[in-house]
Design a protein around this motif. Structure first.
Motif, PDB file in Angstrom:
ATOM      1  N   UNK A  89       0.874  -1.111  -0.044  1.00  0.00           N
ATOM      2  CA  UNK A  89       0.135  -0.104   0.036  1.00  0.00           C
ATOM      3  C   UNK A  89       1.022   1.302   0.033  1.00  0.00           C
ATOM      4  N   UNK A  90       0.875   2.066  -0.934  1.00  0.00           N
ATOM      5  CA  UNK A  90       1.633   3.234  -1.180  1.00  0.00           C
ATOM      6  C   UNK A  90       1.180   4.347  -0.132  1.00  0.00           C
ATOM      7  N   UNK A  91       2.479   5.289   0.249  1.00  0.00           N
ATOM      8  CA  UNK A  91       2.105   5.902   1.366  1.00  0.00           C
ATOM      9  C   UNK A  91       2.191   7.491   0.629  1.00  0.00           C
ATOM     10  N   UNK A  92       2.391   7.636  -0.632  1.00  0.00           N
ATOM     11  CA  UNK A  92       2.629   9.228  -1.085  1.00  0.00           C
ATOM     12  C   UNK A  92       2.322   9.000  -2.389  1.00  0.00           C
ATOM     13  N   UNK A  93       2.097  10.061  -3.048  1.00  0.00           N
ATOM     14  CA  UNK A  93       1.811   9.859  -4.737  1.00  0.00           C
ATOM     15  C   UNK A  93       3.193   9.540  -5.301  1.00  0.00           C
ATOM     16  N   UNK A  94       4.211   9.825  -5.103  1.00  0.00           N
ATOM     17  CA  UNK A  94       5.291   9.179  -5.705  1.00  0.00           C
ATOM     18  C   UNK A  94       5.626   7.463  -5.695  1.00  0.00           C
ATOM     19  N   UNK A  95       5.213   7.084  -4.272  1.00  0.00           N
ATOM     20  CA  UNK A  95       5.178   5.889  -4.261  1.00  0.00           C
ATOM     21  C   UNK A  95       4.174   5.040  -5.137  1.00  0.00           C
ATOM     22  N   UNK A 142       7.353  11.318 -14.701  1.00  0.00           N
ATOM     23  CA  UNK A 142       6.817  11.857 -13.666  1.00  0.00           C
ATOM     24  C   UNK A 142       7.439  11.717 -12.440  1.00  0.00           C
ATOM     25  N   UNK A 143       8.195  10.399 -12.146  1.00  0.00           N
ATOM     26  CA  UNK A 143       8.801  10.068 -10.983  1.00  0.00           C
ATOM     27  C   UNK A 143      10.102  11.056 -11.111  1.00  0.00           C
ATOM     28  N   UNK A 144      10.768  10.990 -12.219  1.00  0.00           N
ATOM     29  CA  UNK A 144      11.984  11.854 -12.456  1.00  0.00           C
ATOM     30  C   UNK A 144      11.591  13.376 -12.179  1.00  0.00           C
ATOM     31  N   UNK A 145      10.399  13.940 -12.400  1.00  0.00           N
ATOM     32  CA  UNK A 145      10.115  15.219 -12.417  1.00  0.00           C
ATOM     33  C   UNK A 145      10.213  15.540 -10.849  1.00  0.00           C
ATOM     34  N   UNK A 146       9.484  14.409 -10.164  1.00  0.00           N
ATOM     35  CA  UNK A 146       9.271  14.726  -8.762  1.00  0.00           C
ATOM     36  C   UNK A 146      10.453  14.522  -7.982  1.00  0.00           C
ATOM     37  N   UNK A 147      11.365  13.938  -8.389  1.00  0.00           N
ATOM     38  CA  UNK A 147      13.014  13.777  -7.938  1.00  0.00           C
ATOM     39  C   UNK A 147      13.670  15.072  -8.052  1.00  0.00           C
ATOM     40  N   UNK A 149      12.330  18.093  -7.891  1.00  0.00           N
ATOM     41  CA  UNK A 149      11.894  18.797  -6.647  1.00  0.00           C
ATOM     42  C   UNK A 149      12.277  18.235  -5.373  1.00  0.00           C
ATOM     43  N   UNK A 150      12.619  17.030  -5.183  1.00  0.00           N
ATOM     44  CA  UNK A 150      12.920  16.355  -3.973  1.00  0.00           C
ATOM     45  C   UNK A 150      13.985  15.341  -4.188  1.00  0.00           C
ATOM     46  N   UNK A 151      15.171  15.678  -4.327  1.00  0.00           N
ATOM     47  CA  UNK A 151      16.405  14.635  -4.580  1.00  0.00           C
ATOM     48  C   UNK A 151      16.425  13.699  -3.530  1.00  0.00           C
ATOM     49  N   UNK A 152      16.183  14.302  -2.195  1.00  0.00           N
ATOM     50  CA  UNK A 152      16.386  13.230  -0.878  1.00  0.00           C
ATOM     51  C   UNK A 152      15.359  12.251  -0.972  1.00  0.00           C
ATOM     52  N   UNK A 153      14.339  12.071  -1.846  1.00  0.00           N
ATOM     53  CA  UNK A 153      13.288  11.152  -1.853  1.00  0.00           C
ATOM     54  C   UNK A 153      13.988   9.937  -2.569  1.00  0.00           C
ATOM     55  N   UNK A 154      14.973   9.743  -3.387  1.00  0.00           N
ATOM     56  CA  UNK A 154      15.518   8.952  -4.515  1.00  0.00           C
ATOM     57  C   UNK A 154      15.856   7.691  -3.545  1.00  0.00           C
ATOM     58  N   UNK A 155      16.475   7.779  -2.323  1.00  0.00           N
ATOM     59  CA  UNK A 155      16.969   6.490  -1.708  1.00  0.00           C
ATOM     60  C   UNK A 155      15.721   5.742  -1.200  1.00  0.00           C
ATOM     61  N   UNK A 156      14.741   6.423  -0.751  1.00  0.00           N
ATOM     62  CA  UNK A 156      13.541   5.863   0.096  1.00  0.00           C
ATOM     63  C   UNK A 156      12.544   5.197  -1.282  1.00  0.00           C
ATOM     64  N   UNK A 157      12.596   5.805  -2.244  1.00  0.00           N
ATOM     65  CA  UNK A 157      11.909   5.138  -3.390  1.00  0.00           C
ATOM     66  C   UNK A 157      12.563   4.147  -4.179  1.00  0.00           C
ATOM     67  N   UNK A 158      13.905   3.921  -4.011  1.00  0.00           N
ATOM     68  CA  UNK A 158      14.401   2.879  -4.630  1.00  0.00           C
ATOM     69  C   UNK A 158      14.318   1.709  -3.669  1.00  0.00           C
ATOM     70  N   UNK A 159      14.416   1.915  -2.423  1.00  0.00           N
ATOM     71  CA  UNK A 159      13.938   0.645  -1.434  1.00  0.00           C
ATOM     72  C   UNK A 159      12.550   0.228  -1.458  1.00  0.00           C
ATOM     73  N   UNK A 225      16.801   3.066 -13.530  1.00  0.00           N
ATOM     74  CA  UNK A 225      17.472   4.208 -14.156  1.00  0.00           C
ATOM     75  C   UNK A 225      16.273   4.853 -14.591  1.00  0.00           C
ATOM     76  N   UNK A 226      15.374   4.301 -15.232  1.00  0.00           N
ATOM     77  CA  UNK A 226      14.420   5.091 -15.946  1.00  0.00           C
ATOM     78  C   UNK A 226      13.553   6.069 -15.300  1.00  0.00           C
ATOM     79  N   UNK A 227      13.505   5.771 -13.979  1.00  0.00           N
ATOM     80  CA  UNK A 227      12.784   6.770 -12.988  1.00  0.00           C
ATOM     81  C   UNK A 227      13.896   7.637 -12.171  1.00  0.00           C
ATOM     82  N   UNK A 228      15.094   7.578 -12.724  1.00  0.00           N
ATOM     83  CA  UNK A 228      16.027   8.331 -12.207  1.00  0.00           C
ATOM     84  C   UNK A 228      16.461   8.077 -10.836  1.00  0.00           C
TER      85      UNK A 228
END
Length: 231
Positions: A89-95, A142-147, A149-159, A225-228
């Motif tokens: 169950x995702x907890x955010x729009x980017x998830x 859309x994920x790349x665009x979100x990153x 704006x918030x580069x710090x989210x990359x690690x969380x999204x990769x996990x 890689x495609x999602x950044x």
């Protein structure tokens, strides 16, 4: 199960599983479209949901043509997909976006495996579904665009993406254990197991299927890689 054809049980299980997964994807994407923050995203995700509904109807029609009750064929797979939905169950729009991209990617890889050894008519159906595989490319953008704006989210999204892959493989293997006819069909397609029902333990079939499912992770790095994102 009601059937008027001599099609092997593994094919019926396979189509039932795919039909159930497509219907589940329709509802998931419809929910994502409703939650999207922009009209553009709402429209694109709604289009993806509509495509999944079309795929579901095509597979359902194939089951009916085989003399199989589609709902009966789908019923064994409802619970496993419900558990997949609950555990991811995702907890955010980017998830949500990452889940769309990763889930569609794994499904596409699985369909490709199926197409290699399905009967001609089923193979044509699967290839028709795969022909629209590029339709979700905007999700990666859309994920790349979100990153940006918030580069710090990359690690969380990769996990999160890695967790999605693990859960998907776990659920698929659970299906193989519960449905030995499907496991035998998939093992025969890998060319690595007996896949002919001659192994009463089913161990050879399940080992081959496990290797096949493990191979589905091969595209994971490319999707990240495609999602950044990176491993």
């Amino acid at each position: 199960m009601t059937t008027g054809s001599s099609v092997e049980p593994g094919v019926i299980d396979l189509l039932g599983f795919l039909a159930c997964a497509e219907l589940d994807a329709f509802f998931r994407l419809a929910d994502d479209a409703a939650a999207a923050p922009t009209l553009r995203a709402k429209g694109r995700l709604a289009a993806l949901a509509a495509a999944e509904q079309e795929h579901y109807q095509e597979i359902r029609s194939r089951l009916a043509d085989l003399g199989v009750d589609p709902e009966e064929a789908m019923a064994p797979f409802v619970d496993v997909l419900d558990r997949w939905r609950t555990r991811t169950r995702p907890q955010s729009w980017t998830e949500r976006l990452v889940k769309v991209y990763v889930a569609d990617g794994i499904a596409g890889d699985f369909y490709a495996k199926v197409a290699a050894f399905a009967d001609d008519e089923t193979r044509a159906l699967v290839e028709g579904v795969l022909s629209e595989a590029g339709r979700a490319d905007f999700v990666a953008a859309a994920v790349r665009e979100a990153l940006e704006e918030d580069p710090k989210a990359a690690g969380r999204l990769a996990l999160w993406a890695r967790r999605l892959v693990g859960e998907a493989l776990s659920q698929a293997q659970e299906v193989a254990v519960d449905r030995p006819a499907l496991a035998a069909l998939l093992a025969r397609g890998t060319g690595q197991g007996a896949g002919d029902g001659t192994d009463p333990s089913g161990v050879g079939d399940l080992a081959a299927v496990s290797r096949m499912f493990a191979s589905l992770t091969e595209g994971h790095t490319g999707r990240l890689r495609a999602m950044g994102l990176t491993e």
